[in-house]
Every structure is written in C-alpha cells, then in structure tokens.
Design an enzyme around this catalytic site. Structure first.
Site, PDB file in Angstrom:
ATOM      1  N   GLU A   1      37.525  16.887  36.483  1.00  0.00           N
ATOM      2  CA  GLU A   1      39.064  16.872  36.877  1.00  0.00           C
ATOM      3  C   GLU A   1      39.679  15.407  37.145  1.00  0.00           C
ATOM      4  OE1 GLU A   1      42.533  17.531  37.529  1.00  0.00           O
ATOM      5  OE2 GLU A   1      41.346  19.367  37.105  1.00  0.00           O
TER       6      GLU A   1
ATOM      7  N   ALA B   1      49.955  36.620  33.157  1.00  0.00           N
ATOM      8  CA  ALA B   1      50.204  37.826  32.719  1.00  0.00           C
ATOM      9  C   ALA B   1      51.108  38.637  33.487  1.00  0.00           C
ATOM     10  CB  ALA B   1      49.004  38.443  32.462  1.00  0.00           C
TER      11      ALA B   1
ATOM     12  N   HIS C   1      39.484  49.580  59.775  1.00  0.00           N
ATOM     13  CA  HIS C   1      38.260  48.868  59.894  1.00  0.00           C
ATOM     14  C   HIS C   1      37.044  50.058  59.529  1.00  0.00           C
ATOM     15  CE1 HIS C   1      35.197  46.883  62.403  1.00  0.00           C
ATOM     16  NE2 HIS C   1      34.578  48.115  62.708  1.00  0.00           N
TER      17      HIS C   1
END
Length: 465
Positions: free
Chosen positions: A203, A319, A444
C-alpha cells in the site's frame, strides 16, 4: 424508424437495472442497453461472486479450526475449481433473476454496445455489427467502471490479474502479491490467504484501507499479520518483470530502500477507470471531471434529458450508491421530487476477515471539519454473543458531535459488522442523536448490543466495560 421510449438506460449494473425498474413502475416506457451480461460487473464479476468466494474461504477457515468449537474435522482440503464453480453459479442465478425482472416490468432489452448520437438518440451495435437506432425523451448513463492497470505492467490474466481474473483463476497462487489495500485488494488478499496462499499486500499510503478510521486500519493490519500476511505500507511497486513461471516485483519502501521479490501471481487493485470513452459524451458536450461525469442533485448532467449514475460519477463508487441514484434519477424523470442523497450517509463495507463497515466521518475527519467530538469504543470481547460465536476480536466505534449529540460517524471491525452497520446508517439518515440510540432496546444476546454500548461509552455510561 427508430425505436422510441420515454427512457433509455445505458448499462444494466445495479444502478442501471434499478433505474429501469423504477421508471417502469412509474409508467415510463423503458429500454435498457447492455453490451455483456444483465446485472453488470457487480452482479456477474464483482460484489456477488466475490462474496460467494469469501464465504467458501470462511467455511474452510472454520473447518480448520473445528476443534475450537469442540468438533472434529480431519483431512480438510480446498478444491479451488469447485469453489470458483459455486461462485459462478451464484452469479448466473442472479443474472437470470435480473432477466426475469426485465420481463416482469416490460422493459425492452437491447444487447449490444450503445453510443449517444445526438440529443435523445442512441445507437446500439450488436455482436454481429448490426446497428439499431433508439430515441427517448431521457437517457440515463450507467456504464460503470473497470479496473485501473499499472502503466508498466498491464494485466494479462496469467500472472498479473485484475479482480476479474482473480475470480476465475486457472490455478491457485502459491505466493501472491496484492497491490493496493482498498476493499477489492483486501478482500482478495483475505480470500487467497484463507485458501492457503502466501500473501503480501503493498500500500502506497501510510495505512491499510486508508478511507477507514485510523483505529480500524491499525486493528486490521495487526489481524492480517497474525493470519500470516506480509503487510508493506508507505511502499510502492516500481517494476514488475513478468515471466512464464512467475513475477519479480521491485518494491521501494518508505525510506527509499529497494528490494525485489518473486511471486507466482500479482493482483492489481489500485482503483478504477470510468467507462466514459466512446459513448458519445463529447458530441453532446457532457461535462466530466477526470473522466467522471459531473451531475447535480437529481443525477442530471449539464445536458437536459441526460442523467448519469453509479461508478461513472463522483465517489463513493459503491453498488448500493448506484442503485439509490438509479431510483433518484427515475423519479426525477417521472416528475416526482426525489430526496437528495447525502454521501455522508452511505455505508461502506469490506468483506475481509475480519469484516469492516463504516458510515459517516472518521474521528480525524470530524475534527478536521471543526467538530468537538465525543468518541465511544466498545470491544467484541465485552459482548456475550461474540464470545459464544468464537469471534471475540474487533470493536465498534462511534463519533458524536459533543454540542448537538448528532452521530457523525460509526466504524466497526469484526464478525458480521457489514450487517450491523445499517443500524447506524438508519440513525444518520433519520438524524438521530445519542439520546435515541441510548433509549433504544437492543436484543440480547446479539452482536448489535455492542452498538448500544459504544454509544453509551461515548458519554461515559458503558455497562460492560
């Protein structure tokens, strides 16, 4: 005599086919022009088939770690050909689905290459060279984009791949170099790493997934290194020497040090190029910026009756953004009053392992914009469902305006966060403040409870840390 419609859509990707469907629903006679496969790149060669590949890799990963769940799975192996076959089957099924939707909505499909020939006029040339003249009161341009090549080493489909080649590999890479750490690069790095390749990611910027929050980037780099990947940031590939047996890459790091490495294959994921050449923009004087079509709030170009959506327009190139723009354009053409789309409310998702999802401003961007912020952070390890799933690594981060309580951004990394992010996206679109999030009851045990806890943490009220 030209075929005449109320609307012609050029390109049938997730923006184009949705625009056509919405227009037909609103009573407009509609045609769509596609040069390859209905559904476009996303459905056939992008979003959908890559998720099928990643799902196979995810299952393979869990099978290899069966003992962590009290299970026994011996002799585990991967069949790359079968994995790719499944992915292509998923894409084919969805392509057939779009074909059905065109018929259901009485949308005329013209297969061939389309080009604007005048105001409200478009010529379609099919594979046999036959040209059909179409005309319409309005035209929506939705021609999408393609992968950007390295100037010194164009993808050949053998040793140097784009995402399209990486989806249907002739062979499994042994040592893979991925150039670029955006969503596409990281997803393929994750897939091939899980499938057993030795993966290196390069990168140029100072961190992975540079559009994401810095905390997410740091967590991802640590996670990928733990999985065995080599990560090189602040580094660039200066040269690729492609041979019949592999590729030699020359890489320069942040200190100017140059090294060379040998790889079986290279994936180039350094951005996109809009498909705006040779579609007739110049003849009508349609304005562009570095190849991308300039549009207004209703997706209209500077030329009356011509609209543009999706990857040929301004970012983000996603998209779901294209689909939403398709609806906006169709409703504007039909004389409705569609809402304007705020780019800050568009979520982004990366389906690597761990997953990444975000919406709105990063903490750094919020501060740069002059906001005084309150930031909440809640770890997966504090969530019962995450522990039960065997997925205790990750976090949810929220950024609020300290003065008004407005949610400025949300950033997540971990299991299933690409599904969770929509809760915050709805909150941003609905302009909810911290109070509404705090007063909402979350079920939960679920991963969604971390969303609640992160908001509470921003205001010093977290319960489980």
């Amino acid at each position: 005599m030209a075929d005449t419609y109320d609307l012609i859509v050029l390109g049938s990707g997730p923006g184009g086919y949705v625009a056509a469907i919405r227009a037909a629903q609103l009573g407009l006679t509609t045609a769509i022009v596609e040069r390859e496969l209905l559904g476009g790149i996303c459905l056939n060669w992008g979003c959908i088939p890559t998720k099928a590949l990643l799902r196979s890799a995810e299952i393979y990963h869990y099978m290899q770690h069966a003992k962590d769940y009290g299970l026994v799975a011996d002799g585990i192996s991967a069949d790359l050909e079968a994995v790719v076959k499944r992915s292509r089957g998923v894409a084919k099924q969805l392509n057939q689905g779009v074909t059905h939707l065109m018929k259901k909505n009485k949308i005329t499909v013209h297969l061939g290459t389309g080009k604007l020939t005048g105001k409200g006029k478009l010529a379609v040339t099919d594979k046999d060279g036959k040209t059909t003249e179409l005309q319409a009161k309005n035209i929506v341009l939705a021609t999408g984009a393609r992968a950007r090549d390295l100037p010194f080493a164009k993808a050949d489909g053998k040793r140097v791949w784009t995402y399209r080649h990486a989806m249907t590999p002739a062979e499994m890479p042994t040592k893979l170099l991925v150039i670029g750490s955006g969503a596409i690069g990281i997803e393929f790095a994750s897939f091939y790493n899980d499938m057993g390749a030795d993966v290196t990611v390069v990168e140029m910027l100072d961190r992975l997934v540079p559009v994401e929050d810095a905390d997410v980037s740091a967590f991802l780099e640590k996670a990928l290194k733990k999985q065995g990947m080599t990560i090189l940031t602040k580094a660039g590939v200066d040269k690729l020497e492609v041979g019949s047996a592999g590729v030699t890459a020359t890489i320069k790091d942040k200190d100017g040090k140059v090294t060379t490495g040998d790889y079986s294959h290279v994936i180039v994921a350094i951005g996109i190029v809009p498909n705006t050449e040779d579609i007739g923009l110049e003849a009508l004087g349609i304005e562009t910026d570095r190849g991308f079509v300039k549009t207004g709030p209703d997706c209209q170009t500077n030329v009356d009756g011509i609209y543009a959506i999706g990857d040929i327009t301004a970012p983000p190139w996603l998209a779901h953004k294209a689909s939403h723009e398709g609806v906006i354009a169709a409703e504007a053409i039909a004389g409705k009053h569609p809402h304007a789309m705020d780019p800050r409310n568009i979520p982004g998702c990366t389906y690597c392992h761990p997953q990444i999802a975000s919406v709105g401003l990063t903490e750094a961007k919020a501060k740069e914009a002059g906001y005084e912020v309150k930031v909440g952070n809640f770890p997966f390890i504090g969530n019962g469902k995450a522990i039960a799933l065997g997925e205790p690594e990750g976090f949810v981060k929220t950024v609020f305006d300290a003065k008004t309580g407005e949610l400025l951004g949300a950033h997540m990394i971990g299991a299933e966060v690409t599904e969770l992010i929509q809760g915050y996206t709805v909150g941003k679109q609905g302009e909810l403040t911290e109070a509404e999030f705090m007063e909402t009851v979350f079920p939960h045990p679920t991963l969604s409870e971390m969303m609640h806890e992160s908001v509470l943490a921003a205001y010093g009220k977290a319960l489980h840390i």
